[in-house]
Scaffold this motif. Structure first.
Motif, short mmCIF file in Angstrom:
data_model
loop_
_atom_site.label_atom_id
_atom_site.label_comp_id
_atom_site.label_asym_id
_atom_site.label_seq_id
_atom_site.Cartn_x
_atom_site.Cartn_y
_atom_site.Cartn_z
N THR A 43 0.83 -1.14 0.12
CA THR A 43 0.02 0.00 0.08
C THR A 43 0.84 1.44 -0.11
OG1 THR A 43 -1.66 -1.20 1.27
CG2 THR A 43 -2.04 1.16 1.34
N GLU A 44 1.65 1.32 0.92
CA GLU A 44 2.88 2.62 0.87
C GLU A 44 3.57 2.61 -0.42
OE1 GLU A 44 4.56 5.69 2.12
OE2 GLU A 44 3.23 4.64 3.23
N ARG A 45 3.99 1.34 -1.09
CA ARG A 45 4.67 1.44 -2.26
C ARG A 45 3.90 2.20 -3.50
NH1 ARG A 45 8.71 -3.63 -2.05
NH2 ARG A 45 10.22 -2.50 -0.50
N ARG A 46 2.60 1.57 -3.39
CA ARG A 46 1.62 2.10 -4.40
C ARG A 46 1.24 3.48 -4.13
NH1 ARG A 46 -2.79 -2.80 -4.45
NH2 ARG A 46 -1.69 -4.09 -5.87
N ALA A 47 1.42 4.03 -2.96
CA ALA A 47 0.98 5.37 -2.78
C ALA A 47 2.35 6.24 -3.30
CB ALA A 47 0.83 5.73 -1.24
N GLN A 48 3.34 5.60 -3.10
CA GLN A 48 4.74 6.42 -3.70
C GLN A 48 4.84 6.33 -5.55
OE1 GLN A 48 7.86 4.65 -1.85
NE2 GLN A 48 7.40 5.52 0.29
N GLY A 49 3.89 5.43 -5.72
CA GLY A 49 3.81 5.34 -7.09
C GLY A 49 4.81 4.46 -7.99
N ARG A 50 5.30 3.57 -7.13
CA ARG A 50 6.32 2.48 -7.52
C ARG A 50 5.62 1.40 -8.55
NH1 ARG A 50 10.47 1.06 -2.73
NH2 ARG A 50 10.78 3.01 -2.09
N TYR A 51 4.27 1.16 -8.23
CA TYR A 51 3.69 0.12 -8.99
C TYR A 51 2.77 0.82 -10.35
CZ TYR A 51 5.01 -2.91 -5.21
OH TYR A 51 6.00 -3.82 -4.27
N GLY A 52 3.56 1.48 -10.96
CA GLY A 52 2.72 2.08 -12.13
C GLY A 52 2.28 1.26 -13.06
N ALA A 53 1.53 1.38 -13.98
CA ALA A 53 1.10 0.59 -15.05
C ALA A 53 2.04 0.64 -15.93
CB ALA A 53 -0.26 1.08 -15.72
N GLN A 54 2.44 -0.63 -16.37
CA GLN A 54 3.48 -0.79 -17.27
C GLN A 54 2.94 -1.55 -18.70
OE1 GLN A 54 6.87 -2.98 -15.62
NE2 GLN A 54 7.28 -1.13 -14.27
N ARG A 55 3.10 -0.85 -19.56
CA ARG A 55 2.31 -1.59 -20.89
C ARG A 55 3.32 -2.43 -21.38
NH1 ARG A 55 -2.76 1.02 -22.65
NH2 ARG A 55 -2.99 2.14 -21.12
N SER A 56 2.81 -3.69 -21.57
CA SER A 56 3.75 -4.49 -22.08
C SER A 56 3.48 -4.88 -23.63
CB SER A 56 3.75 -5.95 -21.34
OG SER A 56 4.42 -6.95 -22.01
N ARG A 57 4.40 -4.94 -24.42
CA ARG A 57 4.06 -5.23 -25.87
C ARG A 57 4.20 -6.89 -26.24
NH1 ARG A 57 8.76 -0.94 -28.39
NH2 ARG A 57 7.51 0.62 -27.63
N TRP A 58 4.14 -7.66 -25.28
CA TRP A 58 4.25 -9.00 -25.56
C TRP A 58 2.86 -9.50 -26.09
CZ3 TRP A 58 7.65 -12.43 -26.33
CH2 TRP A 58 7.43 -13.92 -25.97
N PRO A 59 1.70 -9.19 -25.85
CA PRO A 59 0.46 -9.70 -26.55
C PRO A 59 0.40 -9.22 -27.85
CG PRO A 59 -0.11 -8.41 -24.24
CD PRO A 59 1.49 -8.23 -24.55
#
Length: 78
Positions: A43-59
């Protein structure tokens, strides 16, 4: 300093219990389980923005590869 033998045994026991409670309080953890700790950490790391949405080109790459295989198969069989 007076000797422990001269003191009242009940007073010595209560003094030791108070010291033990005080010592335990210094090492207390605000989380009762590892799961609670990990949840708070995420929760704390999400508030800091560490788990931002990363778009993968794999699909997209997989779709293009499969489409090329289908086209190649159709061309070979026709």
């Amino acid at each position: 300093m007076e000797s422990i033998r001269r003191r009242n045994p009940e007073a010595v026991l209560s003094s030791l219990e108070a010291a033990a409670i005080s010592a335990r309080g210094g090492f207390a953890c605000m989380f009762s389980t590892a799961e609670e700790y990990e949840t708070a950490l995420i929760t704390e790391r999400r508030a800091q923005g560490r788990y931002g949405a990363q778009r993968s080109r794999w699909p997209i790459v997989m779709f293009a590869g499969c489409a090329m295989m289908v086209v190649g198969t159709v061309l070979l069989l026709s």
